[in-house]
Enzyme design. Structure first.
Site, PDB file in Angstrom:
ATOM      1  N   HIS A  33       0.861  -1.180   0.000  1.00 41.65           N
ATOM      2  CA  HIS A  33       0.000   0.000   0.000  1.00 41.65           C
ATOM      3  C   HIS A  33       0.896   1.229   0.000  1.00 41.65           C
ATOM      4  CE1 HIS A  33       1.007   0.129   4.216  1.00 41.65           C
ATOM      5  NE2 HIS A  33       0.481  -1.063   4.401  1.00 41.65           N
ATOM      6  N   HIS A  36       4.029   1.311   2.156  1.00 43.77           N
ATOM      7  CA  HIS A  36       5.221   0.626   1.628  1.00 43.77           C
ATOM      8  C   HIS A  36       5.872   1.458   0.526  1.00 43.77           C
ATOM      9  CE1 HIS A  36       2.760  -2.999   2.930  1.00 43.77           C
ATOM     10  NE2 HIS A  36       3.907  -3.219   3.548  1.00 43.77           N
ATOM     11  N   ASP A 149       5.616  -0.049  12.982  1.00 45.47           N
ATOM     12  CA  ASP A 149       6.050  -1.168  13.823  1.00 45.47           C
ATOM     13  C   ASP A 149       7.247  -0.699  14.654  1.00 45.47           C
ATOM     14  OD1 ASP A 149       4.411  -3.594  12.784  1.00 45.47           O
ATOM     15  OD2 ASP A 149       5.084  -2.552  10.993  1.00 45.47           O
ATOM     16  N   VAL A 179       2.551   6.321   7.532  1.00 49.35           N
ATOM     17  CA  VAL A 179       1.672   6.980   6.551  1.00 49.35           C
ATOM     18  C   VAL A 179       0.233   6.673   6.971  1.00 49.35           C
ATOM     19  CG1 VAL A 179       1.045   7.139   4.113  1.00 49.35           C
ATOM     20  CG2 VAL A 179       3.422   6.669   4.768  1.00 49.35           C
ATOM     21  N   MET A 187      -1.834   3.279   7.812  1.00 48.38           N
ATOM     22  CA  MET A 187      -1.992   2.318   6.720  1.00 48.38           C
ATOM     23  C   MET A 187      -1.407   0.978   7.131  1.00 48.38           C
ATOM     24  SD  MET A 187      -1.487   4.269   3.182  1.00 48.38           S
ATOM     25  CE  MET A 187      -2.450   5.742   2.846  1.00 48.38           C
ATOM     26  N   SER A 189      -1.592  -3.470   5.831  1.00 49.79           N
ATOM     27  CA  SER A 189      -2.165  -4.506   4.948  1.00 49.79           C
ATOM     28  C   SER A 189      -3.378  -5.147   5.617  1.00 49.79           C
ATOM     29  CB  SER A 189      -1.124  -5.578   4.650  1.00 49.79           C
ATOM     30  OG  SER A 189       0.023  -4.971   4.111  1.00 49.79           O
TER      31      SER A 189
END
Ligand code: PAF
Length: 283
Positions: A33, A36, A149, A179, A187, A189
């Site tokens: 997304h 990344h 993370d 982001v 954002m 996954s």
């Protein structure tokens, strides 16, 4: 963009690239997304060649977690990376990464123990092991990770320092700010698992975190502010809160009074079976 799936092909490809400049690696599990792609763009500022790895790492999923359901979309991801000008996509199979008889584990104590380490036992051993392998495989000069993370980044930096990994040096492990969607949700996954109503409720996570930070900065008792944050998330539709914690930004030691130095608010919370994490600076 060259896509390689075997170690021999990877070594040839990286040797060729390195002959004309440094390589910045962006390790991912795919389902790419905008977050990344931001990492890829940051990596491109730091080195002439960007390599991206896509590997859904079974070792970092607990048996009852979402390994099988984790989105896999190599063709789509590959097109996105190609459009970003990525030089190399490393997309190994599980058998390539963990061949028959694989018996080694990288385990980082301290920073990996609380927070996600407590609610996902074994997770950071899996992350540290695969990232050590990715560094050895690609041998990048620089590696780029998302700050979403935060604890993972701390674990990887600790591991690189402790194991004297020469490439990339610990200070060339770069963290990129999270982001966010327009409503503030980080954002991820995993956001695609959320139903329409769950997605609406998820926006409470960044909103209530900001409110808790404001209360802590205004002098409210830290535990009172964290308890209020947990209650507000449940009220907004979250099913449970794994943790809501104030911690030293580097050591991740928990703080129960207003921070004197750099600190983060870190939260992991579930909506039905979807686990969302977020963290923000407390300043
Ligand atoms: O952050 C991730 O996507 C993964 O944990 C990583 C760093 C690629 C290791 O599998």
């Amino acid at each position: 963009m060259q896509t390689v799936t075997t170690l021999d092909a990877l070594r040839d490809a990286t040797a060729q690239l390195r002959a004309s400049g440094e390589i910045a690696l962006v390790p991912t599990m795919g389902a790419l997304h905008e977050g990344h792609l931001t990492l890829v763009r940051e990596a491109a500022k730091l080195a002439p060649h960007v390599a991206v790895s896509i590997f859904v790492n079974p070792a970092q999923f607990d048996p009852n977690e979402d390994l099988d359901a984790y989105p896999r979309q190599l063709a789509e991801d590959s097109a996105l990376l190609e459009a970003e000008g990525v030089a190399l996509l490393w997309a190994p199979s599980a058998a390539q990464v963990y061949p028959q008889g694989f018996a080694t584990k990288v385990s980082v104590s301290g920073v990996s123990e609380g927070l996600c380490g407590a609610s996902r036992p074994g997770h950071f051993d899996g992350v540290a092991t695969v990232v050590a392998k990715l560094f050895n495989q690609v041998q990048p000069e620089i590696a780029v990770f998302g700050e979403k993370d935060w604890q993972q980044l701390a674990v990887i930096r600790r591991m690189a320092r402790d194991l004297d990994l020469t490439l990339p040096l610990a200070d060339r492990i770069v963290g990129v700010p999270t982001v966010r969607e327009a409503d503030g949700l980080a954002m991820s996954s995993r956001n695609r698992y959320l139903s329409h109503n769950e997605r609406t409720a998820a926006a409470a996570l960044p909103r209530e975190m900001k409110a808790a930070i404001a209360r802590i900065m205004a002098g409210e008792n830290v535990n009172t502010a964290l308890n209020a944050l947990e209650s507000a998330l449940i009220e907004a539709g979250f099913t449970s809160v794994d943790y809501a914690a104030l911690a030293d930004a580097d050591s991740l030691e928990l703080l129960n009074t207003a921070p004197a130095g750099p600190a983060r608010l870190l939260v992991a919370a579930r909506i039905s079976s979807t686990r969302l994490i977020d963290n923000m600076p407390v300043e």
